[in-house]
Design a protein around this motif. Structure first.
Motif, PDB file in Angstrom:
ATOM      1  N   ARG A 111       0.889  -1.063   0.000  1.00  0.00           N
ATOM      2  CA  ARG A 111       0.026   0.055  -0.106  1.00  0.00           C
ATOM      3  C   ARG A 111       0.798   1.272  -0.122  1.00  0.00           C
ATOM      4  N   ILE A 112       0.418   2.347  -0.735  1.00  0.00           N
ATOM      5  CA  ILE A 112       1.285   3.508  -0.996  1.00  0.00           C
ATOM      6  C   ILE A 112       0.291   4.731  -0.537  1.00  0.00           C
ATOM      7  N   THR A 113       1.065   5.466   0.220  1.00  0.00           N
ATOM      8  CA  THR A 113       0.498   7.030   0.474  1.00  0.00           C
ATOM      9  C   THR A 113       1.239   7.921   0.155  1.00  0.00           C
ATOM     10  N   VAL A 114       0.544   8.750  -0.881  1.00  0.00           N
ATOM     11  CA  VAL A 114       1.445   9.908  -1.551  1.00  0.00           C
ATOM     12  C   VAL A 114       1.117  11.153  -0.580  1.00  0.00           C
ATOM     13  N   LEU A 115       2.018  11.620  -0.505  1.00  0.00           N
ATOM     14  CA  LEU A 115       1.983  12.974   0.379  1.00  0.00           C
ATOM     15  C   LEU A 115       2.422  14.140  -0.836  1.00  0.00           C
ATOM     16  N   GLN A 116       1.575  15.282  -0.648  1.00  0.00           N
ATOM     17  CA  GLN A 116       2.219  16.484  -1.329  1.00  0.00           C
ATOM     18  C   GLN A 116       1.997  17.668  -0.400  1.00  0.00           C
ATOM     19  N   ARG A 117       2.979  18.667  -0.394  1.00  0.00           N
ATOM     20  CA  ARG A 117       2.844  19.574   0.761  1.00  0.00           C
ATOM     21  C   ARG A 117       2.175  19.281   2.027  1.00  0.00           C
ATOM     22  N   GLY A 118       2.549  18.239   2.587  1.00  0.00           N
ATOM     23  CA  GLY A 118       2.279  18.111   3.863  1.00  0.00           C
ATOM     24  C   GLY A 118       0.935  17.271   4.041  1.00  0.00           C
ATOM     25  N   ALA A 119       0.261  17.166   2.907  1.00  0.00           N
ATOM     26  CA  ALA A 119      -1.228  16.649   3.095  1.00  0.00           C
ATOM     27  C   ALA A 119      -1.186  15.338   2.049  1.00  0.00           C
ATOM     28  N   VAL A 120      -2.117  14.400   2.409  1.00  0.00           N
ATOM     29  CA  VAL A 120      -2.053  13.206   1.759  1.00  0.00           C
ATOM     30  C   VAL A 120      -3.101  13.548   0.416  1.00  0.00           C
ATOM     31  N   LEU A 121      -2.190  13.013  -0.814  1.00  0.00           N
ATOM     32  CA  LEU A 121      -2.770  13.490  -2.025  1.00  0.00           C
ATOM     33  C   LEU A 121      -3.850  12.243  -2.277  1.00  0.00           C
ATOM     34  N   THR A 122      -3.076  11.122  -2.168  1.00  0.00           N
ATOM     35  CA  THR A 122      -3.974   9.989  -2.557  1.00  0.00           C
ATOM     36  C   THR A 122      -3.227   8.635  -1.803  1.00  0.00           C
ATOM     37  N   GLU A 123      -4.200   7.421  -1.953  1.00  0.00           N
ATOM     38  CA  GLU A 123      -3.591   6.205  -1.302  1.00  0.00           C
ATOM     39  C   GLU A 123      -4.165   5.111  -2.058  1.00  0.00           C
ATOM     40  N   GLY A 124      -3.425   4.036  -2.185  1.00  0.00           N
ATOM     41  CA  GLY A 124      -3.908   2.755  -2.831  1.00  0.00           C
ATOM     42  C   GLY A 124      -2.570   1.820  -3.000  1.00  0.00           C
ATOM     43  N   ASP A 125      -2.929   0.866  -3.916  1.00  0.00           N
ATOM     44  CA  ASP A 125      -1.745   0.120  -4.226  1.00  0.00           C
ATOM     45  C   ASP A 125      -0.927   0.641  -5.177  1.00  0.00           C
ATOM     46  N   TYR A 126      -0.048   0.000  -5.638  1.00  0.00           N
ATOM     47  CA  TYR A 126       1.134   0.695  -6.632  1.00  0.00           C
ATOM     48  C   TYR A 126       0.078   0.904  -7.929  1.00  0.00           C
ATOM     49  N   GLU A 127      -0.558  -0.019  -8.637  1.00  0.00           N
ATOM     50  CA  GLU A 127      -1.041   0.307  -9.810  1.00  0.00           C
ATOM     51  C   GLU A 127      -2.026   1.532  -9.641  1.00  0.00           C
ATOM     52  N   THR A 128      -2.896   1.545  -8.589  1.00  0.00           N
ATOM     53  CA  THR A 128      -3.918   2.705  -8.542  1.00  0.00           C
ATOM     54  C   THR A 128      -3.202   3.919  -8.519  1.00  0.00           C
ATOM     55  N   VAL A 129      -2.104   3.936  -7.578  1.00  0.00           N
ATOM     56  CA  VAL A 129      -1.472   5.332  -7.345  1.00  0.00           C
ATOM     57  C   VAL A 129      -0.877   5.741  -8.653  1.00  0.00           C
ATOM     58  N   ALA A 130       0.042   4.690  -9.450  1.00  0.00           N
ATOM     59  CA  ALA A 130       0.652   5.044 -10.518  1.00  0.00           C
ATOM     60  C   ALA A 130      -0.066   5.531 -11.741  1.00  0.00           C
ATOM     61  N   ALA A 131      -1.304   5.209 -11.718  1.00  0.00           N
ATOM     62  CA  ALA A 131      -2.366   5.541 -12.671  1.00  0.00           C
ATOM     63  C   ALA A 131      -3.051   6.749 -12.446  1.00  0.00           C
ATOM     64  N   ASP A 132      -2.982   7.449 -11.177  1.00  0.00           N
ATOM     65  CA  ASP A 132      -3.310   8.728 -10.782  1.00  0.00           C
ATOM     66  C   ASP A 132      -2.771   9.849 -11.365  1.00  0.00           C
ATOM     67  N   PRO A 133      -3.386  10.790 -12.289  1.00  0.00           N
ATOM     68  CA  PRO A 133      -2.819  11.833 -12.934  1.00  0.00           C
ATOM     69  C   PRO A 133      -2.392  12.816 -11.963  1.00  0.00           C
ATOM     70  N   ARG A 134      -3.061  12.722 -10.744  1.00  0.00           N
ATOM     71  CA  ARG A 134      -2.389  13.853  -9.727  1.00  0.00           C
ATOM     72  C   ARG A 134      -0.992  13.574  -9.178  1.00  0.00           C
ATOM     73  N   VAL A 135      -0.825  12.228  -9.057  1.00  0.00           N
ATOM     74  CA  VAL A 135       0.629  11.801  -8.593  1.00  0.00           C
ATOM     75  C   VAL A 135       1.522  12.285  -9.678  1.00  0.00           C
ATOM     76  N   LYS A 136       1.471  12.019 -10.986  1.00  0.00           N
ATOM     77  CA  LYS A 136       2.476  12.240 -12.067  1.00  0.00           C
ATOM     78  C   LYS A 136       2.583  13.817 -12.008  1.00  0.00           C
ATOM     79  N   GLU A 137       1.620  14.414 -12.046  1.00  0.00           N
ATOM     80  CA  GLU A 137       1.455  16.097 -11.834  1.00  0.00           C
ATOM     81  C   GLU A 137       2.431  16.574 -10.649  1.00  0.00           C
ATOM     82  N   ALA A 138       2.077  15.946  -9.564  1.00  0.00           N
ATOM     83  CA  ALA A 138       2.854  16.313  -8.213  1.00  0.00           C
ATOM     84  C   ALA A 138       4.555  16.035  -8.456  1.00  0.00           C
ATOM     85  N   TYR A 139       4.848  14.951  -9.092  1.00  0.00           N
ATOM     86  CA  TYR A 139       6.282  14.741  -9.369  1.00  0.00           C
ATOM     87  C   TYR A 139       6.837  15.666 -10.408  1.00  0.00           C
ATOM     88  N   MET A 140       6.161  15.742 -11.604  1.00  0.00           N
ATOM     89  CA  MET A 140       6.650  15.938 -12.969  1.00  0.00           C
ATOM     90  C   MET A 140       6.345  17.478 -13.064  1.00  0.00           C
TER      91      MET A 140
END
Lengths: 252, 307
Positions: free
Chosen positions: A219-248
């Motif tokens: 299970r993965i929890t993604v943090l951005q600017r101190g808050a939880v952005l999203t949470e789920g297994d790797y596939e869910t998180v990797a597919a989330d556009p917000r996560v890509k945005e946060a990194y790139m």
């Protein structure tokens, strides 16, 4: 109490403010028992601050932390450790001027109940050597047992750190970037090691290497600017556009 | 092996020394050697720079002087009482100081030691500027007359050896292992479940009590307890002795103390008598810049490289 059995660690509204800057912003984190849980996010997302809050190296501004259903928000760092929450640090946390064996033995010593005994010879600690050697063997450090740790290569120090952490028989291991600054070969070894030691325990880790995260974590929890952005297994998180945005950054 | 041979050799030298050298000088060396070894326990093994150890050395000197002169207690009892008193003072000072680290720890210990110093100046039982003079040396349970310098020397040697053994044992004990771990990486020790403050406090109290043992013994040797013993110069000198001899080595501070005391005695009668602090200052700087491991530390490092 089904809830208590399911979750080993639970935070509610965990917040840390530094002089007007909110490093961690009402984080609700639940870590399931016997899972490997990753905390990821871009630099400055507050991952290490969360770790420091969980292990009481920092005091939360607001919010609560429960371990095994017990409120530990106001406990001291050493107390948390004795409850079974053992952390590692971003930079290798070893005792550099002691041998590898002594490093592990320090973590084993409390079980003898003689840690304040200044009148006894340290040869009485030899009863712990067998267990210490076993742990060193587990992380592939048997041949370094009697070397001073300052001289060990970086990857070996990280492995030693895990052996030392294991010596405390932790219920919950908190690993802060266990593969940071490592070459490919070391990363593979540490990844295997973490999978091996996570057997029957719970691991919460901060990790930048997404390869390691995908290989290990349930299970993965993604943090951005101190808050939880999203949470789920790797596939869910990797597919989330917000996560890509946060990194790139926002795609053009 | 080499180590037991070295220790036996050193012991033989110490036993024979008063037949060659002036016993009172040797006793002074032993008292300061014990003081430095005690100090090394907290600096070398606890990683805490105390700048107030004169309070324990001087405080015990006064307690011992008072116990022997006014209360008329037997000499060993007076020394033991003074050691205990220094330990209690160590609990009070340590409990406040170990909450901080580095420069703040040093400053708190210095401030508290200065408070003790001014207490000793004004308190009625210390004799103020005159100190306690003519403290009787007494005897060992009425059997051995300590007025005799040679008898006194062997008594002091025994005390030194006991103190030295306590330091060596503490360093190589289960507690010593934890202390080393805390010095090496305190946050890690905390994360393994150690309440580091309690370990530091015990180290501090042991160090304070042994410093007190040294101060009390010094009072009996010179039959004098004075403000010099509690002055911050004394705290500074013990840092120098420890660094010169070898921080974090067990025999180092004793050797450093022997060198400094010898130097002070030699210089005191020569043309450089007014320059003693300058000479010590130069040694201090040279020590910190050129050979940081101190005499014993450098020899150990040399042996490790060569063999």
């Amino acid at each position: 109490m089904a809830g208590k059995g399911d979750y080993i660690l639970k935070t509610e509204g965990l917040t840390k403010e530094f002089k007007g800057f909110t490093a961690v912003d009402s984080v609700d984190l639940t870590v399931r028992r016997h899972t490997i849980h990753a905390l990821i996010g871009p630099n400055g997302a507050g991952k290490t601050t969360v770790f420091n809050l969980l292990t009481k190296f920092l005091t939360p501004t607001r919010g609560t932390i429960a371990f095994n259903g017990r409120d530990i928000t106001r406990a001291k760092p050493a107390e948390i450790a004795r409850l079974g929450v053992i952390r590692s640090f971003q930079i290798s946390a070893v005792f550099p001027h002691m041998t590898a064996l002594e490093n592990v033995r320090v973590a084993l010593q409390p079980r003898l109940g003689t840690t304040f005994h200044f009148w006894r010879p340290d040869s009485c600690l030899r009863v712990l050597d067998a267990r210490a050697e076993e742990l060193l063997d587990m992380v592939g450090l048997s041949s370094f047992a009697h070397d001073e740790v300052a001289d060990l290569p970086y990857g070996r120090k990280r492995a030693l750190e895990i052996a030392t952490t294991l010596a405390c028989e932790p219920e919950l291991m908190l690993l802060d970037e266990p593969t940071q600054g490592m070459g490919r070969e070391d990363v593979d070894r540490i990844t295997r090691l973490i999978r091996q030691v996570a057997e029957g325990r719970t691991v919460l880790m901060v990790e930048h290497n997404l390869g390691v995260v995908s290989a290990l974590c349930d299970r993965i929890t993604v943090l951005q600017r101190g808050a939880v952005l999203t949470e789920g297994d790797y596939e869910t998180v990797a597919a989330d556009p917000r996560v890509k945005e946060a990194y790139m950054g926002k795609a053009a | 092996m080499i180590r037991p041979a070295l220790y036996l050799g050193a012991l033989a030298l110490l036993i024979l020394a008063p037949f060659v050298l002036y016993p009172v000088f040797l006793m002074k060396v032993l008292c300061f050697a014990l003081f430095a070894c005690a100090f090394n326990l907290i600096l070398g093994y606890g990683g805490l720079l105390s700048f107030g150890h004169a309070a324990f050395f001087g405080g015990a000197a006064y307690v011992c002087g008072h116990a022997l002169e006014v209360w008329g207690l037997p000499t060993p009892v007076g020394i033991l009482l003074a050691t205990l008193a220094a330990g209690v003072l160590g609990v009070l000072v340590g409990a406040l100081a170990i909450r901080r680290q580095g420069i703040y720890f040093a400053m708190i210990t210095l401030a508290l030691a200065q408070m003790c110093y001014f207490f000793f100046i004004t308190a009625p039982f210390t004799g103020g500027e005159n100190g306690l003079q003519g403290v009787p040396r007494g005897s060992l349970f009425g059997l051995v007359n300590l007025q005799n310098d040679l008898n006194m020397y062997y008594f002091v040697l025994a005390i030194f050896l006991i103190g030295y053994f306590i330091v060596a044992r503490t360093v190589h004990s289960p507690f010593g292992q934890v202390l080393r771990a805390i010095r090496d990486n305190e946050p890690r020790a905390v994360s393994l479940g150690y309440d580091v403050d309690r370990y530091k406090l015990l180290a501090f109290v042991l160090s304070a009590a042994l410093a007190g043992l040294a101060g009390a013994t010094k009072t009996v040797v010179f039959q004098l307890a004075s403000l010099t013993d509690a002055h911050w110069h004394m705290s500074g000198e013990v840092v120098l002795m420890t660094l010169l001899g070898g921080l974090g080595t067990i025999p180092g501070p004793a050797i450093g103390a022997a060198l400094i005391v010898t130097l002070q005695n030699k210089l005191a009668t020569g043309p450089l008598s007014a320059w003693v602090p300058v000479v010590l200052g130069v040694i201090f700087v040279a020590c910190v810049i050129a050979f940081r491991r101190g005499v014993v530390g450098e020899i150990q490092a040399f042996l490790r490289r060569s063999f």
